[in-house]
Design an enzyme around this catalytic site. Structure first.
Site, short mmCIF file in Angstrom:
data_model
loop_
_atom_site.label_atom_id
_atom_site.label_comp_id
_atom_site.label_asym_id
_atom_site.label_seq_id
_atom_site.Cartn_x
_atom_site.Cartn_y
_atom_site.Cartn_z
N GLU A 301 41.78 6.57 33.17
CA GLU A 301 41.47 7.02 34.53
C GLU A 301 41.00 8.47 34.55
O GLU A 301 41.43 9.27 35.39
CB GLU A 301 42.68 6.82 35.45
CG GLU A 301 43.06 5.36 35.59
CD GLU A 301 44.11 5.10 36.67
OE1 GLU A 301 43.90 4.16 37.45
OE2 GLU A 301 45.10 5.83 36.73
N ASP A 374 48.20 -3.74 36.43
CA ASP A 374 48.71 -2.52 37.06
C ASP A 374 49.82 -2.81 38.07
O ASP A 374 49.59 -2.66 39.27
CB ASP A 374 47.56 -1.78 37.75
CG ASP A 374 47.93 -0.35 38.10
OD1 ASP A 374 49.02 0.09 37.71
OD2 ASP A 374 47.13 0.32 38.77
N GLU A 402 54.11 0.69 44.81
CA GLU A 402 52.69 0.97 45.09
C GLU A 402 51.94 -0.26 45.60
O GLU A 402 51.11 -0.16 46.49
CB GLU A 402 52.03 1.50 43.81
CG GLU A 402 50.53 1.66 43.93
CD GLU A 402 49.89 2.15 42.63
OE1 GLU A 402 50.62 2.46 41.66
OE2 GLU A 402 48.65 2.25 42.60
#
Ligand code: GCU
Length: 722
Positions: A301, A374, A402
Site C-alpha cells: 500500500e 483483508d 474495520e
C-alpha cells in the site's frame, strides 16, 4: 398500585448492583458477590500473603487485594505469616512455595499453578509474571463463580508472543479506530503518565498478553517514533507496562534511515544503512532494556521497502534482525503486501513469501493476516499458514471492526477467529491446523506469535461499544490458548462484565455467538467479500456510480453479471487454490466440495446454480440478506428483555447501537439486492419484499465525513439513509 410498587422493588432487587456504569472497568469490575456464593464457593481467601517484593509481585498483590475486597464486600488484609484461609502467592524462590512440590514444570515461564493446599489457596509461577497471571486467573474464577474449594489448575500459554498492535499515529489519530483517539498521549509523555496506562496494562495482563506495538505500521508515525525524543516517550510507557509482563514494540518505517537518520538511501545492503539500524537498536535498548522489537509494513500500500532497491523482504527483515539480535529483539515482518496489479490480489502474499521460506533469520517472524485478502467478515485462511514450513509464521487478527460495522454493529469476533484457528491446512497431513502453525508446534519453530489490531481508544468504555470489549477480551484469551471455545469465552466475559445470572448469560451468549454469521449474512453471504464501499468500509457499495465508475473493490470482488456471480479462483481462473496443500486445493476446486459459506470466493457460478442447501444461487443469496436483517431484529428484542439485568447506561448504548445496526442491515440488504437484481435481471424470490428504494437511493448514501480524512477516526454514527 401496590403491585406496581412491588414489581418495581422486585426489579431493583434483580438489578442488584446494576448501578450506572460507563464501561471503564471492563471485565475487572469486582462487584460484590452474593453472600451465599461467598460462603459456599470462596473459602481460603481471608488474607493475602505475597512472597517477594518485585514490582510484579506487588502488582499481583495489589490486584488480588483490590479484586477480592470488591468481590467479598470487605477489605481483605495483607498477611505476613501464613494462617489458615490465606492466599499465598509467589514463586519457588520462596521456601514456603518451593516445599509444596507444585507441578510448576508444566507452567513454563509465564504460566501458573493455582492449588488448594489444606486451607490455603496457593498461586504460584516459575516467574513473578507467571504468579501475576495466576492472580488474574484466580480473580476470573471468583468473578465467573467457579467453585474454589479444591483448586488444582496448571496453565501455560501455547503461543510465545501475544500482543496488541496499535494502529495509533503519533498525532493520536487512529488508523481504522472507532473509539476516540489514541490513549497514548505523546504530547504529555514522558513527563506525565496518565493513570489509564496502568489500567491498560492491568487489562492486558489479566488476559496474559505480553506485548504491545505502540504505533501504526502505516505512514510517518513509524519513522517519527524512532526519533530520540519519542523513544524516551516509549520508554516511559514501557516503565508502566513492565511490572505487568508487557514489552513494548515499535512499528518502524523502512525509510527511517533517510527520514530520521538523514542518509541518502535505505538500501538494506548498504553498510551505512545497516550501521544506522544497529546504532538505533543500541540506542533503544539503552533506554528500554527489555524492548520487544520492530513491526514492519514494507512494500505494501505504498509503504517503502527493500523492493524499492531491488532487494527482497528477507534482505530487509534480516538487516533489522541483525541489529536487534544482540539484544534479543524480534522483527515482526508483515506479510500483508498489497500493491494493485493485474494479478488476483489474494495471491500476492503467498507469491511474495513462498520463495523466501527458510531465508529469514531466526529472530524474524512473518506476520500474516488471517485471510489472504483483508479482515473480511469471512475469508478462507491465508495459504501463508502451512505454506512456510521453514519460517516462524505469526497470526494477525483485527480486533477493531474495520469491515464489520465499526463500533456500531454488535459482532462478537471469537467465532471468526476460532474458525480460522481450527482450519486444517493439511500441510503435514490431517490435523495441521492453523493453530498448530501459529503456536509453532507443527513445524517446531523457535518463535510463535499472535497479534490483534487494537480497538482501544479514549472512549470512556475503551472500545467504543461495550460489546467490543468482548473482542479485546476474546483475543487475549485465544492468544493464551487458541484451543479455547468461543462460547466459554463469551460466558466468562458476560459474567464478569455484567452478571452471572443464567437468565442473562445464556440468552446473551447465544446472541453473541450468532452475531458474526448475522453480519456475514447481511454484508457478504456465500463467500462474497469486500462489498463495502471502498472509501469507508462501513456500508455497502457494490455498484457503478452515476458517472458510470464502479466502486472498484466491491464490483471487482463480486464479479456479478447477467450470467452469474463470484470469482473463479480455480485452475480455470486465478488458480489461487494452487497455493493450498493438495487436499485443500482439491476441495476448493470443486463447487460441490467447497463449503457453501465460501462458494463465491472460489467459484463464478450461474445464478441458477442448484445449492446443496436448497433453491438456486440467486434465491439463496437473497435469503441470506433477508435472514441477516431478521437476526438483527431478534438481537434487538432479546436485548430489550435483558433490561432488568443491566445498568441503564450500558443497556442504552447497546440498545441504541442495535437500532442503528438494524437500520444499517436493512440498507445492506436492500442496496445489495437492488444492485444484484440490476445486473441479473431476475425477479425476487417469493416472499422477499422489494428493496424500499430504487438503486440510485442506495448509491447516494454518504457517510458524514470525507473518506480518507482524519475523520476516519470518528464514528460515522450512521449511514445517512434518511
Ligand atoms: C487495510 C486497512 C488499512 C491498513 C492496512 C494494513 O488495508 O484498510 O487502513 O493500513 O489494512 O493492514 O496495513
Amino acid at each position: 398500585m401496590k403491585r406496581a410498587i412491588l414489581a418495581a422493588v422486585a426489579l431493583a432487587a434483580v438489578a442488584g448492583a446494576a448501578k450506572a456504569e460507563d464501561g471503564y472497568d471492563l471485565w475487572l469490575r469486582y462487584r460484590p458477590l452474593e453472600k451465599a456464593v461467598i460462603a459456599r464457593d470462596v473459602p481460603y481467601a481471608s488474607a493475602i500473603m505475597a512472597q517477594g517484593a518485585s514490582p510484579t509481585i506487588l502488582a499481583a498483590r495489589e490486584e488480588l487485594q483490590r479484586g477480592l475486597s470488591g468481590l467479598l464486600g470487605k477489605r481483605v488484609p495483607l498477611a505476613t505469616a501464613l494462617k489458615s484461609g490465606t492466599i499465598l502467592i509467589g514463586t519457588p524462590k520462596d521456601l514456603a512455595i518451593a516445599k509444596l512440590a507444585l507441578p510448576l514444570e508444566k507452567a513454563g515461564a509465564e504460566g501458573y499453578v493455582i492449588k488448594t493446599v489444606g486451607r490455603t489457596t496457593v498461586i504460584a509461577g516459575n516467574s513473578d509474571v507467571g504468579a501475576l497471571h495466576g492472580a488474574f486467573a484466580y480473580l476470573r474464577l471468583v468473578q465467573t463463580r467457579g467453585m474454589l474449594n479444591s483448586l488444582d489448575i496448571v496453565s501455560a500459554p501455547k503461543i510465545g508472543l501475544r500482543m496488541l498492535n496499535h494502529w495509533d499515529n503519533v498525532d493520536r489519530t487512529l488508523e481504522r479506530g472507532y473509539s476516540g483517539i489514541s490513549i497514548f498521549n505523546w504530547w504529555e509523555l514522558p513527563g506525565h503518565l496518565d493513570p489509564q496506562y496502568k489500567d491498560y496494562a492491568r487489562a492486558n495482563a489479566s488476559l496474559g498478553l505480553n506485548g504491545t506495538v505502540l504505533t501504526n505500521p502505516s505512514g510517518v508515525s513509524a519513522a517519527t517514533s524512532l526519533e530520540t525524543a519519542w523513544i524516551k516517550k516509549a520508554a516511559a510507557l514501557a516503565g508502566v507496562m513492565r511490572p505487568y509482563g508487557i514489552k513494548v514494540y515499535l512499528s518502524v518505517r523502512f525509510s527511517a534511515p533517510m527520514e530520521v537518520g538523514g542518509l541518502k538511501t535505505a538500501d538494506p545492503l548498504d553498510p551505512q544503512v545497516r550501521q544506522w539500524w544497529k546504532d538505533k537498536a543500541d540506542e533503544i535498548y539503552t533506554l528500554i532494556p527489555d524492548f520487544g522489537g520492530f513491526l514492519v509494513k514494507a512494500n505494501s500500500e505504498g509503504q517503502p521497502g527493500p523492493q524499492d532497491y531491488g532487494r527482497s523482504h528477507a534482505d530487509g527483515a534480516n538487516m533489522m534482525a541483525e541489529a536487534l539480535a544482540p539484544h534479543h529483539g524480534i522483527v515482526l515482518w508483515r506479510a500483508f503486501v498489497y500493491s494493485p496489479s493485474p494479478e488476483d490480489r489474494v495471491k500476492q502474499s503467498y507469491n511474495e513469501f513462498k520463495p523466501l521460506d527458510g531465508k529469514f533469520l531466526p529472530n524474524v517472524i512473518v506476520q500474516s493476516k488471517n485471510g489472504p485478502l483483508d479482515f473480511q467478515p469471512r475469508e478462507p485462511f491465508s495459504p501463508v499458514f502451512g505454506g512456510l514450513p521453514n519460517t516462524s509464521t505469526g497470526m494477525e487478527f483485527q480486533i477493531t471492526k474495520e469491515y464489520l460495522g465499526f463500533e456500531i454493529h454488535l459482532v462478537y469476533l471469537a467465532p471468526l477467529w476460532q474458525e480460522v484457528l481450527r482450519s486444517d491446512t493439511f500441510a503435514k497431513g490431517e490435523g495441521s491446523t492453523v493453530a498448530r502453525v501459529v503456536d509453532g508446534s507443527l513445524f517446531q519453530r523457535p518463535l510463535s506469535s499472535i497479534a490483534g489490531a487494537s480497538n482501544i481508544g479514549t472512549a470512556r468504555n475503551w472500545s467504543g461499544s461495550i460489546f467490543d470489549q468482548a473482542n479485546w477480551y476474546a483475543f487475549g484469551r485465544l492468544a493464551w490458548d487458541p484451543d479455547l471455545d468461543s462460547k466459554t469465552i463469551a460466558e466468562e466475559w458476560l459474567k464478569q462484565t455484567f452478571t452471572a445470572d443464567p437468565k442473562f448469560v445464556e440468552p446473551v451468549t447465544e446472541m453473541m455467538l450468532g452475531s458474526r454469521e448475522t453480519a456475514v449474512d447481511y454484508m457478504t453471504p456465500l463467500g462474497l467479500a469486500h462489498q463495502m464501499a471502498t472509501s469507508h468500509h462501513y456500508g455497502p457499495g457494490p455498484w457503478v456510480d452515476d458517472a458510470g465508475r464502479p466502486d472498484w473493490n466491491p464490483v471487482y470482488y463480486a464479479r456479478a453479471d447477467e450470467n452469474g456471480i463470484g470469482v473463479d479462483r480455480t485452475a480455470t481462473g486465478a488458480n489461487a487454490v494452487s497455493q493450498y496443500a493438495a487436499p485443500v486445493a482439491k476441495a476448493f476446486s470443486d463447487p460441490k466440495a467447497t463449503p457453501e459459506n465460501l462458494l463465491l470466493w472460489f467459484h463464478h457460478l450461474p445464478w441458477s446454480y442448484a445449492m446443496p442447501s436448497g433453491g438456486n444461487l440467486w434465491e439463496s443469496l437473497v435469503h441470506h440478506y433477508a435472514h441477516g436483517v431478521n437476526k438483527v431484529a431478534e438481537m434487538q428484542t432479546r436485548w430489550q428483555a435483558m433490561k432488568p439485568f443491566v445498568d441503564a447506561e450500558r443497556f442504552q448504548i447497546t440498545a441504541d447501537f442495535l437500532a442503528m445496526q438494524k437500520e444499517n442491515a436493512e440498507l445492506w440488504r436492500d442496496g445489495s439486492i437492488a444492485y444484484f437484481q440490476s445486473v441479473s435481471h431476475l425477479p425476487l424470490p417469493d416472499g422477499v419484499p422489494a428493496p424500499a428504494h430504487p438503486l440510485s437511493f442506495y448509491k447516494s448514501l454518504k457517510l458524514p465525513f470525507a473518506p480518507g480524512s482524519p475523520g476516519r477516526t470518528a464514528s460515522p454514527f450512521a449511514l445517512t439513509g434518511k
